[in-house]
Scaffold this active site. Sequence first.
Site, PDB file in Angstrom:
ATOM      1  N   THR A  46       0.828  -1.208   0.000  1.00  0.00           N
ATOM      2  CA  THR A  46       0.000   0.000   0.000  1.00  0.00           C
ATOM      3  C   THR A  46       0.859   1.252   0.000  1.00  0.00           C
ATOM      4  O   THR A  46       0.400   2.321  -0.400  1.00  0.00           O
ATOM      5  CB  THR A  46      -0.943   0.000   1.213  1.00  0.00           C
ATOM      6  OG1 THR A  46      -1.576  -1.283   1.310  1.00  0.00           O
ATOM      7  CG2 THR A  46      -2.017   1.057   1.081  1.00  0.00           C
ATOM      8  N   TYR A 134       4.660 -12.256   4.450  1.00  0.00           N
ATOM      9  CA  TYR A 134       3.498 -11.691   3.745  1.00  0.00           C
ATOM     10  C   TYR A 134       3.248 -12.510   2.489  1.00  0.00           C
ATOM     11  O   TYR A 134       4.040 -12.482   1.545  1.00  0.00           O
ATOM     12  CB  TYR A 134       3.778 -10.225   3.414  1.00  0.00           C
ATOM     13  CG  TYR A 134       2.668  -9.479   2.702  1.00  0.00           C
ATOM     14  CD1 TYR A 134       1.359  -9.953   2.659  1.00  0.00           C
ATOM     15  CD2 TYR A 134       2.937  -8.262   2.077  1.00  0.00           C
ATOM     16  CE1 TYR A 134       0.365  -9.243   2.015  1.00  0.00           C
ATOM     17  CE2 TYR A 134       1.938  -7.552   1.433  1.00  0.00           C
ATOM     18  CZ  TYR A 134       0.657  -8.036   1.405  1.00  0.00           C
ATOM     19  OH  TYR A 134      -0.335  -7.337   0.763  1.00  0.00           O
ATOM     20  N   LYS A 162       1.224 -12.241   7.464  1.00  0.00           N
ATOM     21  CA  LYS A 162       0.044 -11.587   6.899  1.00  0.00           C
ATOM     22  C   LYS A 162      -0.391 -12.447   5.723  1.00  0.00           C
ATOM     23  O   LYS A 162       0.330 -12.581   4.742  1.00  0.00           O
ATOM     24  CB  LYS A 162       0.378 -10.158   6.440  1.00  0.00           C
ATOM     25  CG  LYS A 162      -0.783  -9.454   5.738  1.00  0.00           C
ATOM     26  CD  LYS A 162      -0.356  -8.100   5.189  1.00  0.00           C
ATOM     27  CE  LYS A 162      -1.482  -7.456   4.389  1.00  0.00           C
ATOM     28  NZ  LYS A 162      -1.049  -6.158   3.784  1.00  0.00           N
ATOM     29  N   VAL A 204      -4.223  -6.661   8.960  1.00  0.00           N
ATOM     30  CA  VAL A 204      -3.373  -5.597   8.417  1.00  0.00           C
ATOM     31  C   VAL A 204      -4.210  -4.948   7.334  1.00  0.00           C
ATOM     32  O   VAL A 204      -4.415  -5.511   6.259  1.00  0.00           O
ATOM     33  CB  VAL A 204      -2.049  -6.136   7.862  1.00  0.00           C
ATOM     34  CG1 VAL A 204      -1.211  -4.978   7.302  1.00  0.00           C
ATOM     35  CG2 VAL A 204      -1.266  -6.874   8.941  1.00  0.00           C
TER      36      VAL A 204
END
Length: 287
Positions: A46, A134, A162, A204
């Site tokens: 992001t 992740y 995540k 998250v």
Amino acid sequence: MDFGKVLTAMVTPFNEENQLDLERVTTLVEHLIANGTEGLVVAGTTGETPTLTHDEKIKLIDHVVKVVNKRIPVIAGTGTNDTPVSVELTQEVETLGVDAIMLVNPAYNKPNQRGLYQHFKMIAESTNLPIMLYNIPGRTAVNMTAETTIALSEIDNIVSIKEASGDIHQISKIIENTPDDFSVYCGDDGMTLPLMSIGANGIVSVASHIIGNEINEMVQTFLSGDVRKAAKLHRTLLPTMEAMFIAPSPSPVKAALNMSGIEVGNVRMPLVEIDKSEEKFIKNILF
């Protein structure tokens, strides 16, 4: 390590010339802390890391650490698709005072499971920092299997993941077969409550830029045992969560922040700003 229940994958604010704007970073960090964020992931997907230079990443992470000043955990994204580069970045970031690092699956190379294991193991051995893995196959073209995650969880400083595979069976297997102190975070806003119902630790989030307090309320309501009310909150929040992904992220959430008076600038190409119809859709949802 307890990273919190609602973590925000923070956007990277730019100025009108699309350059890193540290003053806007400060404003955004304070906004997030005041609105339900219990941990920050900086320089992640992001945060548009594919278009950030090395120096920009260091300046951004260093500034966030100083602004946060130990109020909440700061997790820095240091994963790349080049293992030695990831090691170097991780070691440099460790000197800045972050609380942990996040390592995303290498994109484009498409390593097999043995390659993924060796990649993460080498980085883990280069640092004393706690590590959150992740897994986001939709962006990296590689899914890290439950078996690989379980094997990596046996490395002392790999403490969390995540998970954004969307595969509830895979995520269930990870939760069941990793140590009790290994945390699993949802990587899809709309899956927060379903995954917490099978044992995930939290989220998250991208949407927490806009509805952080509301997501936090949903999570705490679920944890308090009021599942029916938490489910209703989930259904209420879902349209906003979905609106943050009507175009490639983080274009929608940056637009929503700008609309809400938190100036974060535009996205960098090859991402482009949302179009007029998408802007109207988001405004209708938010206002």
